[in-house]
Design a protein around this motif. Structure first.
Motif, PDB file in Angstrom:
ATOM      1  N   GLU A 104       0.854  -1.191   0.000  1.00  0.00           N
ATOM      2  CA  GLU A 104       0.000   0.000   0.000  1.00  0.00           C
ATOM      3  C   GLU A 104       0.887   1.237   0.000  1.00  0.00           C
ATOM      4  OE1 GLU A 104      -2.408   0.015   3.518  1.00  0.00           O
ATOM      5  OE2 GLU A 104      -0.690  -0.217   4.844  1.00  0.00           O
ATOM      6  N   GLY A 105       0.314   2.317  -0.489  1.00  0.00           N
ATOM      7  CA  GLY A 105       1.061   3.570  -0.576  1.00  0.00           C
ATOM      8  C   GLY A 105       1.211   3.971  -2.020  1.00  0.00           C
ATOM      9  N   GLU A 106       2.401   4.429  -2.372  1.00  0.00           N
ATOM     10  CA  GLU A 106       2.631   4.897  -3.743  1.00  0.00           C
ATOM     11  C   GLU A 106       2.563   3.747  -4.739  1.00  0.00           C
ATOM     12  OE1 GLU A 106       5.796   8.440  -3.612  1.00  0.00           O
ATOM     13  OE2 GLU A 106       6.119   6.947  -5.204  1.00  0.00           O
ATOM     14  N   ALA A 107       2.201   4.072  -5.975  1.00  0.00           N
ATOM     15  CA  ALA A 107       2.155   3.050  -7.017  1.00  0.00           C
ATOM     16  C   ALA A 107       3.555   2.506  -7.280  1.00  0.00           C
ATOM     17  CB  ALA A 107       1.564   3.646  -8.282  1.00  0.00           C
ATOM     18  N   GLN A 108       3.620   1.208  -7.556  1.00  0.00           N
ATOM     19  CA  GLN A 108       4.899   0.580  -7.882  1.00  0.00           C
ATOM     20  C   GLN A 108       4.927   0.244  -9.367  1.00  0.00           C
ATOM     21  OE1 GLN A 108       4.586  -1.710  -3.743  1.00  0.00           O
ATOM     22  NE2 GLN A 108       5.750  -2.862  -5.254  1.00  0.00           N
ATOM     23  N   ARG A 109       6.143   0.007  -9.892  1.00  0.00           N
ATOM     24  CA  ARG A 109       6.275  -0.304 -11.314  1.00  0.00           C
ATOM     25  C   ARG A 109       6.783  -1.734 -11.480  1.00  0.00           C
ATOM     26  NH1 ARG A 109       8.727   4.633 -14.648  1.00  0.00           N
ATOM     27  NH2 ARG A 109       7.771   3.365 -16.268  1.00  0.00           N
ATOM     28  N   CYS A 110       6.299  -2.387 -12.528  1.00  0.00           N
ATOM     29  CA  CYS A 110       6.781  -3.735 -12.822  1.00  0.00           C
ATOM     30  C   CYS A 110       8.270  -3.657 -13.138  1.00  0.00           C
ATOM     31  CB  CYS A 110       6.010  -4.304 -14.020  1.00  0.00           C
ATOM     32  SG  CYS A 110       6.775  -5.772 -14.741  1.00  0.00           S
ATOM     33  N   PRO A 111       9.094  -4.507 -12.494  1.00  0.00           N
ATOM     34  CA  PRO A 111      10.543  -4.435 -12.707  1.00  0.00           C
ATOM     35  C   PRO A 111      10.955  -4.772 -14.141  1.00  0.00           C
ATOM     36  CG  PRO A 111       9.960  -6.288 -11.299  1.00  0.00           C
ATOM     37  CD  PRO A 111       8.738  -5.483 -11.457  1.00  0.00           C
ATOM     38  N   SER A 112      10.067  -5.348 -14.895  1.00  0.00           N
ATOM     39  CA  SER A 112      10.423  -5.724 -16.268  1.00  0.00           C
ATOM     40  C   SER A 112       9.919  -4.714 -17.296  1.00  0.00           C
ATOM     41  CB  SER A 112       9.854  -7.115 -16.566  1.00  0.00           C
ATOM     42  OG  SER A 112       9.996  -7.419 -17.923  1.00  0.00           O
ATOM     43  N   CYS A 113       8.598  -4.420 -17.276  1.00  0.00           N
ATOM     44  CA  CYS A 113       8.058  -3.560 -18.333  1.00  0.00           C
ATOM     45  C   CYS A 113       7.737  -2.157 -17.831  1.00  0.00           C
ATOM     46  CB  CYS A 113       6.787  -4.179 -18.918  1.00  0.00           C
ATOM     47  SG  CYS A 113       5.400  -4.159 -17.782  1.00  0.00           S
ATOM     48  N   GLY A 114       7.748  -1.958 -16.517  1.00  0.00           N
ATOM     49  CA  GLY A 114       7.544  -0.604 -15.993  1.00  0.00           C
ATOM     50  C   GLY A 114       6.102  -0.161 -15.848  1.00  0.00           C
ATOM     51  N   SER A 115       5.120  -1.042 -16.087  1.00  0.00           N
ATOM     52  CA  SER A 115       3.708  -0.653 -15.890  1.00  0.00           C
ATOM     53  C   SER A 115       3.471  -0.308 -14.431  1.00  0.00           C
ATOM     54  CB  SER A 115       2.763  -1.799 -16.248  1.00  0.00           C
ATOM     55  OG  SER A 115       3.012  -2.260 -17.530  1.00  0.00           O
ATOM     56  N   HIS A 116       2.592   0.663 -14.220  1.00  0.00           N
ATOM     57  CA  HIS A 116       2.313   1.123 -12.868  1.00  0.00           C
ATOM     58  C   HIS A 116       1.172   0.325 -12.249  1.00  0.00           C
ATOM     59  CE1 HIS A 116       4.394   4.470 -14.746  1.00  0.00           C
ATOM     60  NE2 HIS A 116       4.681   4.901 -13.546  1.00  0.00           N
ATOM     61  N   TYR A 117       1.360  -0.042 -10.990  1.00  0.00           N
ATOM     62  CA  TYR A 117       0.321  -0.754 -10.243  1.00  0.00           C
ATOM     63  C   TYR A 117       0.063  -0.033  -8.934  1.00  0.00           C
ATOM     64  CZ  TYR A 117       0.867  -4.690 -13.456  1.00  0.00           C
ATOM     65  OH  TYR A 117       0.899  -5.480 -14.578  1.00  0.00           O
ATOM     66  N   GLN A 118      -1.233   0.169  -8.581  1.00  0.00           N
ATOM     67  CA  GLN A 118      -1.598   0.885  -7.375  1.00  0.00           C
ATOM     68  C   GLN A 118      -2.499   0.008  -6.502  1.00  0.00           C
ATOM     69  OE1 GLN A 118      -0.964   4.196  -6.090  1.00  0.00           O
ATOM     70  NE2 GLN A 118      -1.891   3.091  -4.392  1.00  0.00           N
ATOM     71  N   LEU A 119      -2.047  -0.282  -5.270  1.00  0.00           N
ATOM     72  CA  LEU A 119      -2.878  -1.070  -4.347  1.00  0.00           C
ATOM     73  C   LEU A 119      -3.989  -0.174  -3.804  1.00  0.00           C
ATOM     74  CD1 LEU A 119      -2.474  -4.056  -3.129  1.00  0.00           C
ATOM     75  CD2 LEU A 119      -2.130  -2.860  -0.994  1.00  0.00           C
ATOM     76  N   VAL A 120      -5.206  -0.731  -3.765  1.00  0.00           N
ATOM     77  CA  VAL A 120      -6.354   0.023  -3.256  1.00  0.00           C
ATOM     78  C   VAL A 120      -7.081  -0.858  -2.254  1.00  0.00           C
ATOM     79  CG1 VAL A 120      -8.678   0.779  -3.941  1.00  0.00           C
ATOM     80  CG2 VAL A 120      -6.696   1.518  -5.266  1.00  0.00           C
ATOM     81  N   ALA A 121      -7.458  -0.289  -1.123  1.00  0.00           N
ATOM     82  CA  ALA A 121      -8.152  -1.071  -0.085  1.00  0.00           C
ATOM     83  C   ALA A 121      -9.493  -1.531  -0.598  1.00  0.00           C
ATOM     84  CB  ALA A 121      -8.328  -0.226   1.169  1.00  0.00           C
ATOM     85  N   HIS A 122      -9.836  -2.807  -0.305  1.00  0.00           N
ATOM     86  CA  HIS A 122     -11.064  -3.418  -0.800  1.00  0.00           C
ATOM     87  C   HIS A 122     -11.876  -3.921   0.379  1.00  0.00           C
ATOM     88  CE1 HIS A 122     -13.647  -5.524  -3.588  1.00  0.00           C
ATOM     89  NE2 HIS A 122     -13.460  -6.644  -2.926  1.00  0.00           N
ATOM     90  N   GLU A 123     -13.114  -3.484   0.447  1.00  0.00           N
ATOM     91  CA  GLU A 123     -13.979  -3.915   1.565  1.00  0.00           C
ATOM     92  C   GLU A 123     -14.840  -5.094   1.147  1.00  0.00           C
ATOM     93  OE1 GLU A 123     -12.866  -2.475   4.904  1.00  0.00           O
ATOM     94  OE2 GLU A 123     -14.828  -3.451   4.797  1.00  0.00           O
ATOM     95  N   LEU A 124     -14.847  -6.145   1.955  1.00  0.00           N
ATOM     96  CA  LEU A 124     -15.745  -7.257   1.699  1.00  0.00           C
ATOM     97  C   LEU A 124     -17.081  -6.990   2.384  1.00  0.00           C
ATOM     98  CD1 LEU A 124     -13.486 -10.379   2.240  1.00  0.00           C
ATOM     99  CD2 LEU A 124     -14.446  -9.582   0.083  1.00  0.00           C
ATOM    100  N   PRO A 125     -18.195  -7.354   1.756  1.00  0.00           N
ATOM    101  CA  PRO A 125     -19.478  -7.162   2.422  1.00  0.00           C
ATOM    102  C   PRO A 125     -19.586  -8.063   3.632  1.00  0.00           C
ATOM    103  CG  PRO A 125     -19.769  -7.956   0.174  1.00  0.00           C
ATOM    104  CD  PRO A 125     -18.317  -7.954   0.445  1.00  0.00           C
ATOM    105  N   HIS A 126     -20.202  -7.630   4.693  1.00  0.00           N
ATOM    106  CA  HIS A 126     -20.377  -8.479   5.883  1.00  0.00           C
ATOM    107  C   HIS A 126     -21.582  -8.070   6.696  1.00  0.00           C
ATOM    108  CE1 HIS A 126     -17.885  -5.469   8.396  1.00  0.00           C
ATOM    109  NE2 HIS A 126     -17.954  -4.993   7.179  1.00  0.00           N
TER     110      HIS A 126
END
Lengths: 126, 261
Positions: A104-126
């Motif tokens: 979580e936090g800043e977006a990270q980049r794939c070490p091979s192709c450099g695409s950006h990935y951003q973790l986002v908190a996901h709530e499960l219904p309960h």
């Protein structure tokens, strides 16, 4: 004169009927005797049914959205914890998948192709 | 529901696969004991255990799906694949017996008189009871489709009526076929004709009985309001199986009763 009276009362009767239409139940137990999913679904099936109707997909049933993977439009990675494993298929038909932990936090980049990935908190219904 | 982040069903531990495997073991070894030592007790215990396993396992599936809501769309999709694959395996099962029939009948050996039907075999008239049986099964295909549309349309009364009609037609077929078996002028021991006839039609009859029981369970569940107008896969699976049984009969009728007569 009687005819005019009859016409006026008939018009008034017609107007009142139209003013408060009764919604006829066309499906379900009250109509034909077979319940609908709306009436009878339970548990996980019901949770998913309700979520789908609101447009959300909490259990990742549908194909993930396609993102450009750029800094402005990173791949959004939902996660129930603070990190999740990502497998990047950098180019179509690549057989070597690039695996890495996304935190979580800043977006990270794939070490091979450099695409950006951003973790986002996901709530499960309960 | 925070314990799973997916829509699949991780089934709770269950004893029924083990009891089913034990039942299979007892039934098969019991069959061998029956052949060689003239005692049916082991086979009988195996059969009882198998019936208990089937009842309790399927009862648990109904509980998990209908009462607990575990049959989400992906789970239902998996069940559909499962039923399709099972019916496909049954198609191959019957394919074997049709292969045997065509192998024997397309090039009849000199022992048979070089002809088909073999010398001395008096075949059943395809335009008598077999044709009635064909009509009965085709009609049952119509009534089961009627039941499905009634269910989708929310019509409880018609769904129950048409499903009952389907089961009645299934029983009628079984009764007619049983009478044919008793009155047939040839037996299973009458050469390759008798063997292919009774093994192919016999397994078909067994599948008709299985299908009728499956439909009867669906009727009971429909009466008890298990099915909804949008989710009734148990019934769809029974209907698919029933259509498969009907199609097998059509092949049997055309191949064995009609062409083979």
């Amino acid at each position: 004169m009687a005819a005019r009276l009859l016409l006026r009362s008939a018009l008034r009767a017609a107007k009142t009927c139209r003013a408060a239409p009764v919604p006829a139940l066309s499906r379900g137990m009250a109509a034909g005797g077979i319940p609908t999913d709306e009436e009878q679904a339970t548990g996980m099936e019901k949770i998913i049914m309700k979520a789908m109707k609101e447009g959300s997909d909490p259990y990742s049933i549908l194909k993930p959205k396609a993102y450009a993977g750029s800094k402005a439009d990173p791949h959004i990675v939902p996660s129930i914890t603070s990190q999740r494993i990502v497998g990047c298929v950098c180019e179509e038909d690549n057989t070597a998948v690039v695996w890495f932990w996304l935190h979580e936090g800043e977006a990270q980049r794939c070490p091979s192709c450099g695409s950006h990935y951003q973790l986002v908190a996901h709530e499960l219904p309960h | 529901m925070a314990h799973q982040a997916h829509a699949y069903h991780m089934v709770d531990p269950s004893p029924w696969p083990l009891t089913g495997a034990i039942a299979a073991l007892l039934m098969t070894s019991g069959l061998a004991v029956w052949f060689h030592q003239h005692s049916m007790i082991l086979m009988a215990i195996g059969t009882v255990l198998m019936l208990l396993t089937m009842y309790q396992w399927w009862r648990d599936i109904v509980r998990e799906g209908t009462f607990q809501g575990h049959h989400t769309p992906p789970v239902q999709k998996g069940l559909r694949y499962g039923m399709i694959l099972f019916i496909t395996s049954e198609v191959f099962f019957f394919l074997g017996f049709f292969w045997a029939f065509y192998h024997a009948s397309l090039a009849p050996t000199p022992e048979l008189g070089g002809c088909w039907p073999p010398t001395g075999i008096f075949t059943l008239d395809p335009l008598e009871v077999p044709l009635l049986n064909t009509a009965v099964l085709l009609a049952s295909g119509v009534t089961v489709t009627w039941a499905h549309h009634s269910m989708m349309g929310g019509d409880r009364k018609q769904a129950i009526q048409s499903l009952t009609m389907t089961i009645v037609l299934g029983f009628y077929f079984t009764v007619l076929q049983a009478m044919e078996y008793v009155d047939a002028p040839f037996t299973i021991g009458d050469g390759v004709y008798g063997a292919t006839f009774f093994v192919a039609t016999g397994f078909h009859g067994l599948h008709v009985m299985i299908g009728s029981i499956f439909l009867a369970v669906c009727l009971l569940r429909q009466i008890k309001h298990h099915f909804t107008s949008g989710h009734h896969f148990g019934f769809e699976a029974a209907a698919w199986y029933w259509h498969f049984v009907d199609v097998v009969w059509l092949f049997l009728y055309v191949s064995i009763y009609w062409w083979g007569s």
